[in-house]
Motif scaffolding. Sequence first.
Motif, mmCIF file in Angstrom:
data_model
loop_
_atom_site.group_PDB
_atom_site.id
_atom_site.type_symbol
_atom_site.label_atom_id
_atom_site.label_comp_id
_atom_site.label_asym_id
_atom_site.label_seq_id
_atom_site.Cartn_x
_atom_site.Cartn_y
_atom_site.Cartn_z
ATOM 1 N N UNK A 109 11.919 5.116 4.614
ATOM 2 C CA UNK A 109 12.780 5.402 3.468
ATOM 3 C C UNK A 109 13.613 4.172 3.092
ATOM 4 N N UNK A 110 14.115 3.458 4.093
ATOM 5 C CA UNK A 110 14.931 2.267 3.836
ATOM 6 C C UNK A 110 14.128 1.187 3.121
ATOM 7 N N UNK A 111 12.927 0.906 3.619
ATOM 8 C CA UNK A 111 12.110 -0.152 3.015
ATOM 9 C C UNK A 111 11.604 0.274 1.647
ATOM 10 N N UNK A 112 11.313 1.563 1.477
ATOM 11 C CA UNK A 112 10.804 2.081 0.202
ATOM 12 C C UNK A 112 11.765 1.837 -0.960
ATOM 13 N N UNK A 113 13.027 1.658 -0.658
ATOM 14 C CA UNK A 113 14.003 1.396 -1.719
ATOM 15 C C UNK A 113 13.696 0.092 -2.452
ATOM 16 N N UNK A 114 13.018 -0.810 -1.751
ATOM 17 C CA UNK A 114 12.755 -2.137 -2.325
ATOM 18 C C UNK A 114 11.310 -2.295 -2.793
ATOM 19 N N UNK A 161 3.596 5.691 0.721
ATOM 20 C CA UNK A 161 3.405 7.088 1.117
ATOM 21 C C UNK A 161 3.722 7.247 2.603
ATOM 22 N N UNK A 162 4.747 8.016 2.922
ATOM 23 C CA UNK A 162 5.188 8.169 4.308
ATOM 24 C C UNK A 162 4.101 8.780 5.187
ATOM 25 N N UNK A 163 3.308 9.713 4.647
ATOM 26 C CA UNK A 163 2.265 10.364 5.446
ATOM 27 C C UNK A 163 1.174 9.360 5.835
ATOM 28 N N UNK A 164 0.803 8.487 4.897
ATOM 29 C CA UNK A 164 -0.191 7.454 5.221
ATOM 30 C C UNK A 164 0.315 6.534 6.327
ATOM 31 N N UNK A 165 1.571 6.174 6.232
ATOM 32 C CA UNK A 165 2.153 5.281 7.230
ATOM 33 C C UNK A 165 2.232 5.977 8.589
ATOM 34 N N UNK A 212 5.700 -0.776 1.402
ATOM 35 C CA UNK A 212 5.898 -0.995 2.838
ATOM 36 C C UNK A 212 4.627 -1.572 3.438
ATOM 37 N N UNK A 213 4.765 -2.642 4.212
ATOM 38 C CA UNK A 213 3.657 -3.146 5.016
ATOM 39 C C UNK A 213 3.763 -2.519 6.397
ATOM 40 N N UNK A 214 2.715 -1.826 6.823
ATOM 41 C CA UNK A 214 2.613 -1.309 8.187
ATOM 42 C C UNK A 214 1.535 -2.122 8.892
ATOM 43 N N UNK A 215 1.905 -2.714 10.007
ATOM 44 C CA UNK A 215 1.043 -3.719 10.620
ATOM 45 C C UNK A 215 0.880 -3.469 12.116
ATOM 46 N N UNK A 216 -0.303 -3.744 12.592
ATOM 47 C CA UNK A 216 -0.607 -3.678 14.016
ATOM 48 C C UNK A 216 0.425 -4.479 14.815
ATOM 49 N N UNK A 217 0.930 -3.914 15.894
ATOM 50 C CA UNK A 217 1.815 -4.650 16.794
ATOM 51 C C UNK A 217 0.985 -5.522 17.721
ATOM 52 N N UNK A 218 1.348 -6.770 17.838
ATOM 53 C CA UNK A 218 0.643 -7.703 18.707
ATOM 54 C C UNK A 218 1.501 -7.987 19.939
ATOM 55 N N UNK A 219 1.042 -7.623 21.124
ATOM 56 C CA UNK A 219 1.851 -7.841 22.339
ATOM 57 C C UNK A 219 2.291 -9.286 22.525
ATOM 58 N N UNK A 220 1.497 -10.229 22.032
ATOM 59 C CA UNK A 220 1.859 -11.638 22.176
ATOM 60 C C UNK A 220 3.138 -11.983 21.428
ATOM 61 N N UNK A 221 3.621 -11.067 20.576
ATOM 62 C CA UNK A 221 4.844 -11.326 19.811
ATOM 63 C C UNK A 221 6.056 -11.495 20.717
#
Length: 347
Positions: A197-202, A155-159, A205-214
């Motif tokens: 939309x691109x990822x939803x084709x497959x 769901x795009x709105x949730x993301x 979708x995982x939406x994940x916290x960005x970690x600055x240490x990355x």
Amino acid sequence: MKIGFVVNQIETETGGYSTTQLSSAAVHRGHEVYIISVGQLCYLEDGRMGAIAVKAPNTKFRSLNKYMDAIHSPQAERIHIASDDIDVLFLRNNPCEEFGERAWAQTAGMVFGQIASANGVLVVNDPYALMSSFNKMYFQHFPETVRPRTIISRDADEIKEFYRKEKKKIILKPLQGSGGKDVFLVDNDKNLNQIVETINRYGFVIAQQYLPAAKNGDIRVIMMNGKILEINGKVAAVNRVNNNDIRSNLHSGGEAIHAEITDDVRRLCEIVGPKLVQDGMFLAGIDIVGDKIMELNLDSPGTINAMHRLEGVDFSSAIIDSLERKVKYQKHYDGSLPNAFLATLNP
């Protein structure tokens, strides 16, 4: 010991793969080794698992490339085997690489591995547990303290709401996938809809916290039998870095350098260890950023070759040695030990 290594396709295996190093280490230790493309597995009329396999030559080649040349050679010995011809089936095929016309191959190794297990073969990782873990949802069953904040949705709105809560900087990636494919850092409202939309084709979708240490890459640690693989103070780990790219995977251009094993790394591995043992996950690749685990790799955890090179330690032989000891225990108990228990037994 007779050991079969299941790969996606023998033709695409290279000397640079960790599976190649593992099977070569088994040859060097005097074992009979069979390489099996996942599409060459079969179910025989008498209820046994069967396969058409390439038997690895007993020669101790000077390089892994020469070893693979022999495996790929038209003169390589191709034979029909059944489950009672092997002691161990090592599932090293990656379901996430099988899309499109080969979607049938995603679960084939696990399904036929279950038959082999029922026939008394030690199968690692445990094929029943792998069936529930070959997408990233499995990771959500581990304690929250080891994981970044995450939602999984189509769901795009949730993301978008999650994106706002995370101060407009998140990681998006598909629920199924590996090797850094379709992993995006989103910090711009204009790109969000298009990426979702691109990822939803497959799928999801995982939406994940960005970690600055990355920005410093990630640390890949190999765990065996629920513990960090460590030999004489040298840890099977690498720091994977990739300049100007959030993906540190070696297949997507990352570079492997020596990893500093911090208290956070050891704490995280200690927390996930008990569930890995419970689920029969003999070998696991743990990807750590800062004080969080980003992913678990359970189908065919790699970079073992890079760890060997950087640390000067033959981790592959230690892995084969552990399998040797499991097979001995299996024979002592006349095959009565459950596969998932035996898979992570550390005698």
